[in-house]
Design a protein around this motif. Structure first.
Motif, short mmCIF file in Angstrom:
data_model
loop_
_atom_site.label_atom_id
_atom_site.label_comp_id
_atom_site.label_asym_id
_atom_site.label_seq_id
_atom_site.Cartn_x
_atom_site.Cartn_y
_atom_site.Cartn_z
N PRO D 66 5.64 -0.23 -4.52
CA PRO D 66 5.47 -1.59 -4.04
C PRO D 66 6.34 -2.65 -4.71
O PRO D 66 6.23 -3.82 -4.36
N MET D 205 -3.41 -3.66 2.41
CA MET D 205 -2.61 -2.49 2.05
C MET D 205 -2.43 -1.54 3.23
O MET D 205 -1.41 -0.85 3.33
N TYR D 208 0.88 -1.46 5.09
CA TYR D 208 2.02 -0.77 4.49
C TYR D 208 1.84 0.74 4.56
O TYR D 208 2.78 1.49 4.76
N ASN D 213 5.84 2.61 4.40
CA ASN D 213 6.62 2.16 3.24
C ASN D 213 6.06 0.87 2.67
O ASN D 213 5.38 0.10 3.33
N TRP D 214 6.35 0.67 1.40
CA TRP D 214 5.79 -0.44 0.63
C TRP D 214 6.70 -1.67 0.63
O TRP D 214 6.37 -2.66 -0.05
N PHE D 217 5.79 -5.49 -0.21
CA PHE D 217 4.36 -5.66 -0.49
C PHE D 217 4.15 -6.70 -1.59
O PHE D 217 3.18 -7.47 -1.56
N TYR D 246 -1.60 -7.44 -3.67
CA TYR D 246 -0.74 -7.40 -4.85
C TYR D 246 -1.30 -8.20 -6.00
O TYR D 246 -1.02 -7.89 -7.16
N ILE D 277 -3.64 -3.92 -6.51
CA ILE D 277 -3.04 -2.80 -5.77
C ILE D 277 -4.01 -1.60 -5.74
O ILE D 277 -3.61 -0.45 -5.89
#
Lengths: 318, 318, 318, 318
Positions: D66, D205, D208, D213-214, D217, D246, D277
């Motif tokens: 991330p 979250m 993503y 894919n992050w 983020f 985040y 996270i």
């Protein structure tokens, strides 16, 4: 602070102010004594190279190095990202076409290296009066090593003080004096000039090379320059000074409780670039053999932005 | 492997065997074409320096660099161990005497760099026939970069192909041919000699310098040398070749599925040391201005034991 | 290989094959004996917690740690990216609103840790017959530690062999036998059950804690389990075994030239997860005080993809 | 500072002072709201585990993570020291007995993590009034994460705000209010108690995870708690708060130019440990299925001395 310490502080202060170059090259200068190197001097130094001999002055970067872990300095940690034993992942790799890649974790001052002018502070200031607080977690906003990226080349002069004194290595704790430096230069038949990159050999490194290990090189007592040579270097307008010991200057310190009084004169006050852990054995032997102690020295820093030091592999060319 | 791939493999194999130098300097050699550099050539190259100009060819080491993270290559991570904002811990520190220390984590090929001869494998072999399996998790037992520690200095020659063609930069995907190299040399009035360190300017880096960021420099198509120039370099007995792109050679590859066919000819077969991501803009402008395309090039590797590459900051001296 | 070595190889081979669990949980299994842990056992283990006491079994991550640098293992290197001494860079920061950030460089097995089942190879194979070559420069394609990410919790049982024998610590070189394990369990009044996470206390770590430094903890001779306990663990269907020494097993090895014969039985053959450098002093004192040697153990691995070990801070809850 | 900024500063100051817990647990306290967790509460929380289900809340540690590199945070760099492709170096290795070892370079807050109480400063102070300058290049002299080494276990409660609102994920920029928290708790039939470890699910979250894919983020706008929930958490005597975004709090900030006003209330003033996270998808689905939103949460920090954060892999046990 007790009276004795106060006295030492005063003493160091006087030595430091004597050699101070702040403002000499303008209020914005970040190069210090490297300013003494002129294009003419570089061109002349190149003409010194007649035999095409190359001496690499950098020690190996490896796990068994000179760092004991003090001040958080450790030896380089090298590892591979890809290597020759990896299982093939495609048809081409299966035919043996492949490659390798590697990386390193290292303190920038763990091997043969230049100190930047942001490396040492005096009364809360760096060279040229910049505030020490400009060196933050993000690195040095002033006097970082990348500022010197195209500056460290010129006439190199070796003063082999150990050989001058007829010993393999000066004793640990021996403080090299101005007389030593001048006596060595005279005996070797070499003059020290404005803008020179001065290499001073104590022989100390040879002790560790002979033992075959670097243990405690960073912690042991060592011969090195006296704090009282700073004024001589200032008067001679030397561009940079390097040595074959851990810290250029003698250990233990001549002015306790200061650990590195010469550093304090040289770096934040004079703006003198210092080089440490230089491997001088082969160069010194060659100079002794042919009697030529001046040469071209090319010692490019890695231009790490905001950095306060850099590993190097200087070339002395004769 | 299908027929088409098989054909490409054969084609590359022929090109590679044509330039193979295995055994030429003995069964134990780990230097390859750097052997072409003689003391005489070094001494002569030093005599080329008349103006004392210094061009530093290394790009900055910083977080915003040319690596996108492919092949695990990332940009240098620099951090401080001590800085100017740290709270004083003793009386001396309280008076503002202090210092800074830093460290770095980086792939050895993340900036301006030399590939070692252990970097690329051909049919399971390195240069001089060493088994690729000698490159293990511990690094390269043969052909590591530290073997060249005092070897990378000599006559540098710039072939500014972009300027020769009258463009700021060659098009991405443009494959520099032997005719380009020879035409450039003729136009510039410089001859390429045995043992030269050859710098080839494509102008490609200027695209990123103008944009002010390196994004995708490592992934984008780029101009670079054709695989068919390998034989010319072999015949000319070049000591090393470097360029201002990511991989010396053109991208995309002329011989897919091989990603780097020139590398495969040059490194494991010819034993040719390659330099990448060289900053040539200022040097090229100066050469165009004074018409002198030959100079002294001093590009010392960091002697990292067992390493397969090294960051460098080469100096071109004129 | 000489006859004596050949004999040792054969001996180890027999011990290893006796405890082999390949295929037991399917050809695709990457968990090994962690499969013995059932939801029922986890629920029952949680019911053991009546006092709400927490014992953290992880040692500190710091520069002065148990690693001497062998096998490239070093102690954690921690540094700051931002700290409280940094000069303010904007109005808000000038008012004292700021923060700190940090990072670490560490071997994954440098402190209290779990070995993954990719950590040790037997005759070129990992647990469940996977080829050792699946562990490349990119890490472990099979048996990596992240596969166990939600698996390491269950009934913990402490066998305090040192206390059973009435000594602060077993002698270095003492091999803990099956009789020791059974005698300890009986004396402590605890039964070892299928799926248990077994903690074996040798007392060895207390030697270093008392001295106040970890020097040579990784290199010194140490008490630990005998290779001949592997069969007992196999029969008891233990899920994981951990100890307060460096390598679970006794040092020096009972089967030279093998350095870690118990590892070879346990990891690649039995598929037994091993835990090392566990801090058991406070937990052991508490168990001795209340006579309860079974508890809830929660020891989550960091889910590092492709990794072969993980630092941990296990909680024993009573 | 202009009038508008001054107003925001005042507003934040009032919010912060309302929730300040300095001195509440003594002048030497470094734990803050973790003090609310009692042994009794831990024991009761363990009794919540009846099914033996384990939910691992840590995301993978890998290169594709991330972090975009802001604030110098990068994704974990994992590499091998030894692997299964290495050429054998002795007789035993030649028989296929070998092993692997690995290491990692990572910011301590790059994945699922706890912030330490040294992570954020308010008017030059940390939690409990410690000077921010105690966080130097050497790390945090106070409030470091290792102080909590045996403290982060207790009753976990999930408030699934996204599910309460009937959406897969709250909109980026949505500020979760006290009404949202209370409404969710009521709808879910769970009460929030003193000493709880509160998990707040935004669903963010999942965006993503679905994309696979992050990217961004860490930089994108995100739903998260409002700064105005701080007083509610303070009144409820929550021990710690974590979320699946985040930074726990909503982005962009409700009180510009402050980037993280909730952090400023929570960490340096309230002494509230924050977790970021967190992977909550499977846990949330299970809670929705069985209607039980309270469970045992065990989330041990790595005891890195002087550190200001720690990667974690929390276990929720039901």
């Amino acid at each position: 602070m007790n009276a004795e310490t106060q006295q030492q502080v005063e003493k160091l202060r006087q030595l430091a102010l004597q050699v101070r170059n702040w403002g000499k090259w303008g209020a914005d200068d970040e190069l210090g004594t490297l300013n003494y190197i002129t294009p003419e001097a570089i061109a002349r130094a190149c003409q010194l190279v007649t035999a095409g001999k190359v001496f690499a002055l950098g020690i190996p970067l490896q796990r068994q190095g000179p760092q004991s872990g003090t001040r958080q300095r450790f030896n380089p940690i090298h590892a591979m990202f890809r290597d020759g034993g990896d299982q093939p992942t495609d048809i081409i790799a299966a035919e043996g076409y492949g490659g390798s890649d590697d990386w390193i974790v290292m303190p920038l001052q763990c091997v043969t290296q230049w100190d930047s002018l942001a490396h040492v502070f005096f009364e809360g200031k760096m060279y040229n009066g910049y505030d020490a607080k400009l060196v933050t977690s993000n690195g040095a906003a002033k006097n970082s090593i990348d500022k010197t990226k195209d500056k460290i080349v010129g006439r190199g002069v070796l003063l082999d003080v150990a050989r001058y004194q007829g010993v393999p290595a000066l004793d640990p704790g021996y403080a090299i004096s101005v007389d030593d430096l001048e006596g060595t230069a005279t005996a070797q038949g070499v003059d020290v000039q404005r803008g020179d990159l001065l290499l001073i050999r104590t022989g100390h490194m040879s002790r560790y090379l002979e033992k075959g290990n670097w243990n405690y090189f960073d912690l042991d007592s060592a011969p090195g320059v006296s704090v009282y040579t700073a004024a001589w270097m200032h008067a001679r307008e030397i561009a940079a000074v390097a040595s074959d010991n851990y810290a250029v200057e003698v250990r233990p310190s001549e002015l306790p409780p200061f650990r590195s009084p010469f550093h304090i004169c040289a770096i934040p006050n004079m703006g003198l670039t210092l080089g440490e852990i230089f491997y001088l054995e082969e160069l010194a032997a060659d100079c002794a053999a042919d009697g030529r102690y001046a040469f071209l020295l090319v010692a490019p820093p890695l231009p790490v932005t905001h950095a306060v030091g850099t590993p190097i592999n200087p070339y002395a060319l004769k």
